[in-house]
Design an enzyme around this catalytic site. Sequence first.
Site, PDB file in Angstrom:
ATOM      1  N   GLY A  14      -5.425  -5.598  40.436  1.00 57.11           N
ATOM      2  CA  GLY A  14      -5.962  -6.869  40.905  1.00 57.11           C
ATOM      3  C   GLY A  14      -6.786  -6.604  42.147  1.00 57.11           C
ATOM      4  O   GLY A  14      -6.724  -5.517  42.724  1.00 57.11           O
ATOM      5  N   LEU A  15      -7.565  -7.581  42.570  1.00 55.24           N
ATOM      6  CA  LEU A  15      -8.399  -7.396  43.747  1.00 55.24           C
ATOM      7  C   LEU A  15      -7.554  -7.254  45.009  1.00 55.24           C
ATOM      8  O   LEU A  15      -6.362  -7.576  45.015  1.00 55.24           O
ATOM      9  CB  LEU A  15      -9.358  -8.584  43.887  1.00 55.24           C
ATOM     10  CG  LEU A  15     -10.418  -8.728  42.779  1.00 55.24           C
ATOM     11  CD1 LEU A  15     -11.261  -9.977  43.032  1.00 55.24           C
ATOM     12  CD2 LEU A  15     -11.309  -7.503  42.691  1.00 55.24           C
ATOM     13  N   SER A  18      -4.358  -9.510  46.219  1.00 60.74           N
ATOM     14  CA  SER A  18      -3.821 -10.299  45.095  1.00 60.74           C
ATOM     15  C   SER A  18      -2.303 -10.229  44.979  1.00 60.74           C
ATOM     16  O   SER A  18      -1.710 -10.953  44.181  1.00 60.74           O
ATOM     17  CB  SER A  18      -4.458  -9.842  43.777  1.00 60.74           C
ATOM     18  OG  SER A  18      -4.213  -8.463  43.547  1.00 60.74           O
ATOM     19  N   GLY A  19      -1.667  -9.333  45.740  1.00 54.52           N
ATOM     20  CA  GLY A  19      -0.202  -9.266  45.712  1.00 54.52           C
ATOM     21  C   GLY A  19       0.358  -8.056  44.995  1.00 54.52           C
ATOM     22  O   GLY A  19       1.549  -8.031  44.643  1.00 54.52           O
ATOM     23  N   LYS A  20      -0.445  -7.032  44.798  1.00 55.37           N
ATOM     24  CA  LYS A  20       0.002  -5.844  44.059  1.00 55.37           C
ATOM     25  C   LYS A  20       1.201  -5.175  44.737  1.00 55.37           C
ATOM     26  O   LYS A  20       2.187  -4.838  44.081  1.00 55.37           O
ATOM     27  CB  LYS A  20      -1.153  -4.837  43.921  1.00 55.37           C
ATOM     28  CG  LYS A  20      -2.340  -5.350  43.153  1.00 55.37           C
ATOM     29  CD  LYS A  20      -3.427  -4.291  42.980  1.00 55.37           C
ATOM     30  CE  LYS A  20      -4.023  -3.863  44.307  1.00 55.37           C
ATOM     31  NZ  LYS A  20      -4.704  -4.987  45.011  1.00 55.37           N
ATOM     32  N   SER A  88      -8.585  -0.250  41.200  1.00 51.77           N
ATOM     33  CA  SER A  88      -9.093   0.493  40.033  1.00 51.77           C
ATOM     34  C   SER A  88      -9.742  -0.407  38.984  1.00 51.77           C
ATOM     35  O   SER A  88      -9.345  -0.395  37.820  1.00 51.77           O
ATOM     36  CB  SER A  88      -7.961   1.305  39.403  1.00 51.77           C
ATOM     37  OG  SER A  88      -7.437   2.234  40.326  1.00 51.77           O
TER      38      SER A  88
END
Length: 392
Positions: A14-15, A18-20, A88
């Site tokens: 995610g950008l 975004s909460g990764k 990625s």
Amino acid sequence: MPNIKKGTVYWITGLDGSGKTTIGNALYYKMKKTAPVVLFDGDILKEIAGGGVPGYTKEERLARAKRYSLLCKLLSDQGIDVIICTISMFDEVRTWNRENFAHYIEVFLDVSLDILKKRDKKGLYLNTDSKDELPGLHYEAEFPKEPDIVLHTDGSVSVKECVERIQNISCREKNEFNKDTSYWNTYYQQKPGILNECSSFAREMMNMINSSNTSDGARYLLDLGCGNGRDSVFFADNDLHVIGIDASNVAIEMLQQEHEANDFLEFICDDFVTADVLFQRKYDYCYSRFTLHAINEKQEEQLINNVYKALKKDGLFMIEVRTIHDTIYGKGELVEKNAYIYNEHYRRFIDPEEITKKVIQKGFSVVYSEEGSGFSKTETDDPVLLRLVLKK
């Protein structure tokens, strides 16, 4: 030799913002209670697998993402589950993941750019003049086309619920092409213990290896689709360390029992296109005799790519294969371009011009190329073959 159950790769993308990291950490501690799992995230991941690529341009991000995939494969092939939190945003990387990970779950954290800007504690989305290119701001991001799950991390769903949804996803298995395993198992069961004299191609390649070798150390050869092992044994008898791979468990089990005490030989039952050993070491030589027939065109492209990565600099890729000019070309049931079911199993015939263009485009140079008959003549067959030797 028992097959190791391969781990699952959870590719959380995610950008930025975004909460990764939040979701990845929560998933890690939940999974850690019951099984071994590794978490890769952020700057630590970049430090471990960045490969000396320090910046954040689109090209540098892509180079790192490819290394991240290789690291995940190395661990998952050894039975370890991997959670990776990475931007990625590249179709090329995610396609490679689908084709090469045995168990893969792609998680896309979807949140609008407006919300990301409001959350932006680092000021990344405000600095439009930064040399560090940010996907979604400085260049168009390639968002996942077919993620296994999409989570809208705009605050409407709790982290706990996100983790539960990820764990409830059924893993999509890698789509492996059927290499006529049943046909070849029956073949080797009916002809147990067959070990003919090595092929003329193996002898010619051994002469080429001896004349071009400049290394004083151990030399390693990967035999892709080794069959009854006759060429593998020949190479090992000539002081090469050989790993033979074949999809026929019947053939491999016989070879393992027969050559258990030979330190120069190892036989593995696996898909030679994406076999673990392609990613576990570098090889001096890769040998493919009559094996490109067994795979479709897409897998051929995968194999060329994986072999290129597996070879050392100046390593040789040696190929012998039936061409579209062979006498049995066109016989049987057409199943795809230049491929037929004939005499109960799959055969695909190679266009010499097409494969030469592919390997050159990949980065190989052509050392030797010859097409003709008389290379592998028997009482009942004299196929038209292409002999192709490539150097990395």
